[in-house]
Design a protein around this motif. Structure first.
Motif, PDB file in Angstrom:
ATOM      1  N   ASP A   1       0.858  -1.186   0.000  1.00 49.90           N
ATOM      2  CA  ASP A   1       0.000   0.000   0.000  1.00 49.90           C
ATOM      3  C   ASP A   1       0.900   1.245   0.000  1.00 49.90           C
ATOM      4  OD1 ASP A   1      -1.703   2.068   0.600  1.00 49.90           O
ATOM      5  OD2 ASP A   1      -2.873   0.901   2.051  1.00 49.90           O
ATOM      6  N   PRO A   2       0.762   2.130  -1.015  1.00 47.85           N
ATOM      7  CA  PRO A   2       1.631   3.312  -1.061  1.00 47.85           C
ATOM      8  C   PRO A   2       1.463   4.212   0.165  1.00 47.85           C
ATOM      9  CG  PRO A   2       0.157   3.232  -2.989  1.00 47.85           C
ATOM     10  CD  PRO A   2      -0.187   2.062  -2.124  1.00 47.85           C
ATOM     11  N   ALA A   3       0.344   4.060   0.883  1.00 47.76           N
ATOM     12  CA  ALA A   3       0.121   4.884   2.079  1.00 47.76           C
ATOM     13  C   ALA A   3       0.880   4.351   3.299  1.00 47.76           C
ATOM     14  CB  ALA A   3      -1.365   4.939   2.385  1.00 47.76           C
ATOM     15  N   ASP A   4       1.437   3.144   3.179  1.00 48.42           N
ATOM     16  CA  ASP A   4       2.161   2.549   4.321  1.00 48.42           C
ATOM     17  C   ASP A   4       3.421   3.343   4.637  1.00 48.42           C
ATOM     18  OD1 ASP A   4       0.447   0.472   4.745  1.00 48.42           O
ATOM     19  OD2 ASP A   4       1.697  -1.052   3.756  1.00 48.42           O
ATOM     20  N   PRO A   5       3.807   3.418   5.904  1.00 46.11           N
ATOM     21  CA  PRO A   5       5.119   3.994   6.220  1.00 46.11           C
ATOM     22  C   PRO A   5       6.222   3.218   5.487  1.00 46.11           C
ATOM     23  CG  PRO A   5       3.871   3.586   8.224  1.00 46.11           C
ATOM     24  CD  PRO A   5       3.102   2.950   7.094  1.00 46.11           C
ATOM     25  N   PRO A   6       7.284   3.894   5.072  1.00 42.14           N
ATOM     26  CA  PRO A   6       8.308   3.220   4.263  1.00 42.14           C
ATOM     27  C   PRO A   6       9.167   2.252   5.086  1.00 42.14           C
ATOM     28  CG  PRO A   6       8.980   5.456   4.789  1.00 42.14           C
ATOM     29  CD  PRO A   6       7.589   5.300   5.320  1.00 42.14           C
ATOM     30  N   TYR A   7       9.731   1.278   4.386  1.00 41.55           N
ATOM     31  CA  TYR A   7      10.743   0.430   5.028  1.00 41.55           C
ATOM     32  C   TYR A   7      11.928   1.324   5.393  1.00 41.55           C
ATOM     33  CZ  TYR A   7       8.068  -3.686   3.893  1.00 41.55           C
ATOM     34  OH  TYR A   7       7.073  -4.632   3.865  1.00 41.55           O
ATOM     35  N   ASP A   8      12.365   1.230   6.637  1.00 43.95           N
ATOM     36  CA  ASP A   8      13.431   2.148   7.073  1.00 43.95           C
ATOM     37  C   ASP A   8      14.504   1.505   7.951  1.00 43.95           C
ATOM     38  OD1 ASP A   8      11.725   1.828   9.232  1.00 43.95           O
ATOM     39  OD2 ASP A   8      11.778   3.933   9.851  1.00 43.95           O
ATOM     40  N   VAL A   9      14.339   0.228   8.311  1.00 41.32           N
ATOM     41  CA  VAL A   9      15.384  -0.445   9.095  1.00 41.32           C
ATOM     42  C   VAL A   9      15.555  -1.884   8.610  1.00 41.32           C
ATOM     43  CG1 VAL A   9      15.011   0.885  11.234  1.00 41.32           C
ATOM     44  CG2 VAL A   9      13.823  -1.283  10.904  1.00 41.32           C
ATOM     45  N   ALA A  10      16.746  -2.411   8.871  1.00 39.77           N
ATOM     46  CA  ALA A  10      16.984  -3.839   8.617  1.00 39.77           C
ATOM     47  C   ALA A  10      17.915  -4.366   9.693  1.00 39.77           C
ATOM     48  CB  ALA A  10      17.597  -4.046   7.237  1.00 39.77           C
ATOM     49  N   LEU A  11      17.686  -5.624  10.056  1.00 39.62           N
ATOM     50  CA  LEU A  11      18.616  -6.331  10.936  1.00 39.62           C
ATOM     51  C   LEU A  11      19.250  -7.445  10.128  1.00 39.62           C
ATOM     52  CD1 LEU A  11      16.632  -6.706  14.290  1.00 39.62           C
ATOM     53  CD2 LEU A  11      18.344  -5.000  13.673  1.00 39.62           C
ATOM     54  N   VAL A  12      20.554  -7.542  10.221  1.00 37.98           N
ATOM     55  CA  VAL A  12      21.287  -8.623   9.553  1.00 37.98           C
ATOM     56  C   VAL A  12      21.727  -9.575  10.655  1.00 37.98           C
ATOM     57  CG1 VAL A  12      23.277  -9.202   8.120  1.00 37.98           C
ATOM     58  CG2 VAL A  12      22.083  -7.028   7.775  1.00 37.98           C
ATOM     59  N   ASN A  13      21.214 -10.795  10.611  1.00 34.75           N
ATOM     60  CA  ASN A  13      21.515 -11.791  11.652  1.00 34.75           C
ATOM     61  C   ASN A  13      22.474 -12.823  11.104  1.00 34.75           C
ATOM     62  OD1 ASN A  13      19.484 -10.757  13.465  1.00 34.75           O
ATOM     63  ND2 ASN A  13      17.944 -11.750  12.179  1.00 34.75           N
ATOM     64  N   PHE A  14      23.511 -13.143  11.887  1.00 35.92           N
ATOM     65  CA  PHE A  14      24.411 -14.228  11.481  1.00 35.92           C
ATOM     66  C   PHE A  14      24.317 -15.372  12.478  1.00 35.92           C
ATOM     67  CE2 PHE A  14      28.390 -16.608  11.573  1.00 35.92           C
ATOM     68  CZ  PHE A  14      28.376 -17.067  10.257  1.00 35.92           C
ATOM     69  N   TYR A  15      24.062 -16.567  11.944  1.00 32.33           N
ATOM     70  CA  TYR A  15      23.956 -17.779  12.760  1.00 32.33           C
ATOM     71  C   TYR A  15      25.132 -18.681  12.444  1.00 32.33           C
ATOM     72  CZ  TYR A  15      18.912 -16.668  13.135  1.00 32.33           C
ATOM     73  OH  TYR A  15      17.691 -16.068  13.357  1.00 32.33           O
ATOM     74  N   ASP A  16      25.924 -19.038  13.478  1.00 30.76           N
ATOM     75  CA  ASP A  16      26.867 -20.138  13.278  1.00 30.76           C
ATOM     76  C   ASP A  16      26.112 -21.439  13.577  1.00 30.76           C
ATOM     77  OD1 ASP A  16      26.792 -20.451  16.023  1.00 30.76           O
ATOM     78  OD2 ASP A  16      28.703 -19.439  16.381  1.00 30.76           O
ATOM     79  N   ALA A  17      26.839 -22.559  13.605  1.00 30.64           N
ATOM     80  CA  ALA A  17      26.149 -23.856  13.725  1.00 30.64           C
ATOM     81  C   ALA A  17      25.351 -23.978  15.020  1.00 30.64           C
ATOM     82  CB  ALA A  17      27.174 -24.987  13.631  1.00 30.64           C
ATOM     83  N   GLU A  18      25.777 -23.266  16.065  1.00 32.77           N
ATOM     84  CA  GLU A  18      25.105 -23.406  17.369  1.00 32.77           C
ATOM     85  C   GLU A  18      24.045 -22.342  17.621  1.00 32.77           C
ATOM     86  OE1 GLU A  18      28.665 -23.918  17.484  1.00 32.77           O
ATOM     87  OE2 GLU A  18      28.021 -26.010  17.276  1.00 32.77           O
ATOM     88  N   ALA A  19      24.004 -21.319  16.786  1.00 32.67           N
ATOM     89  CA  ALA A  19      23.131 -20.181  17.095  1.00 32.67           C
ATOM     90  C   ALA A  19      21.653 -20.552  16.935  1.00 32.67           C
ATOM     91  CB  ALA A  19      23.474 -19.005  16.197  1.00 32.67           C
ATOM     92  N   ARG A  20      20.844 -19.927  17.744  1.00 26.82           N
ATOM     93  CA  ARG A  20      19.388 -20.128  17.741  1.00 26.82           C
ATOM     94  C   ARG A  20      18.736 -18.781  17.977  1.00 26.82           C
ATOM     95  NH1 ARG A  20      21.289 -24.200  16.813  1.00 26.82           N
ATOM     96  NH2 ARG A  20      21.524 -26.123  17.977  1.00 26.82           N
ATOM     97  N   MET A  21      17.450 -18.688  17.656  1.00 31.64           N
ATOM     98  CA  MET A  21      16.699 -17.512  18.084  1.00 31.64           C
ATOM     99  C   MET A  21      15.397 -17.981  18.709  1.00 31.64           C
ATOM    100  SD  MET A  21      15.699 -14.014  16.074  1.00 31.64           S
ATOM    101  CE  MET A  21      17.369 -13.567  15.679  1.00 31.64           C
ATOM    102  N   GLY A  22      15.174 -17.546  19.944  1.00 35.44           N
ATOM    103  CA  GLY A  22      13.986 -17.993  20.679  1.00 35.44           C
ATOM    104  C   GLY A  22      12.724 -17.378  20.097  1.00 35.44           C
ATOM    105  N   MET A  23      11.587 -17.949  20.489  1.00 33.06           N
ATOM    106  CA  MET A  23      10.304 -17.450  19.989  1.00 33.06           C
ATOM    107  C   MET A  23      10.071 -16.039  20.517  1.00 33.06           C
ATOM    108  SD  MET A  23       8.999 -19.781  18.030  1.00 33.06           S
ATOM    109  CE  MET A  23       7.214 -19.784  17.903  1.00 33.06           C
ATOM    110  N   HIS A  24       9.746 -15.148  19.616  1.00 29.65           N
ATOM    111  CA  HIS A  24       9.543 -13.731  19.968  1.00 29.65           C
ATOM    112  C   HIS A  24       8.617 -13.109  18.927  1.00 29.65           C
ATOM    113  CE1 HIS A  24      12.502 -13.676  16.777  1.00 29.65           C
ATOM    114  NE2 HIS A  24      12.124 -12.426  16.535  1.00 29.65           N
TER     115      HIS A  24
END
Ligand code: AKG
Length: 218
Positions: free
Chosen positions: A108-131
């Motif tokens: 939707d052109p009325a939506d606020p623009p994309y303005d941030v990004a997170l770059v996540n790096f996972y090694d073999a042991e990395a996890r991300m909990g439910m959030h």
């Protein structure tokens, strides 16, 4: 010769508003993003393992673009006042194309623009909990791109961190978009499958994930 999918996979609805598009990025696009991630990771806000408010340290390393993020807020600068790497316009364009690929209609052109990004790096042991991604004020779909090793991406519900949820294998080049009724769903990465990333994208080990978001903040 590099193998590209002969018949690119179609979007798969995982839940209302949550769409997985396998193989959305071709090898050249993945290689380009990996190269850009390296540049972003060498910026002032990357790659950090954040401390959680209740103690403990995240196993995922993160770089922030556009605004600095730490659990659970965005700020314009790093804690010491250093400016954050500006949000790359190319990621905004990519995110808008991603929404169209997932939902079959442009954002939707009325939506606020994309303005941030997170770059996540996972090694073999990395996890991300439910959030939930709940630090944004805008109700704009989150765009998630996967590079390198395959992971198990757990996509749940908006009420609890537990079942019902769906486990989806996210491979290198896959797109996942969640908005609308799925925007506030719990999600996480319980497992990475080491050694499963493709050759030829410039990432020998591990998994990169880029999530692009609209904060709706001034
Ligand atoms: O790595 C992923 O696929 C998920 C990342 C994520 O949930 C987040 O950055 O909030």
């Amino acid at each position: 010769m590099e193998e590209e999918p002969l018949f690119p996979a179609r979007p798969v609805a995982v839940a209302p508003g949550a769409v997985h598009v396998p193989g959305w990025l071709d090898t050249a696009a993945q290689r380009d993003l990996v190269r850009r991630c390296r540049e972003w990771a060498s910026g002032p806000a990357g790659m950090r393992r954040h401390r959680m408010p209740r103690g403990g340290t995240m196993s995922v390393r993160m770089a922030a673009l556009g605004r600095y993020w730490e659990p659970y807020r965005y700020t314009r600068t790093l804690p010491d006042g250093t400016p954050v790497t500006p949000f790359p316009a190319e990621l905004g364009r990519l995110a808008r194309r991603a929404v169209e690929a997932a939902y079959g209609a442009p954002p939707d052109p009325a939506d606020p623009p994309y303005d941030v990004a997170l770059v996540n790096f996972y090694d073999a042991e990395a996890r991300m909990g439910m959030h939930r991604d709940a630090d944004e004020r805008a109700d704009v779909p989150v765009v998630s791109l996967s590079l390198g090793d395959t992971c198990v991406f757990r996509f749940g519900n908006t009420e609890t961190r537990t079942r019902p949820y769906t486990d989806v294998e996210l491979r290198s080049g896959d797109l996942f978009v969640f908005g609308g009724p799925a925007r506030a769903a719990y999600h996480g990465v319980p497992r990475v499958r080491p050694g499963t990333g493709p050759a030829g994208i410039g990432l020998d080990a591990g998994r990169l994930n880029i999530t692009v978001r609209a904060t709706g903040l001034d």
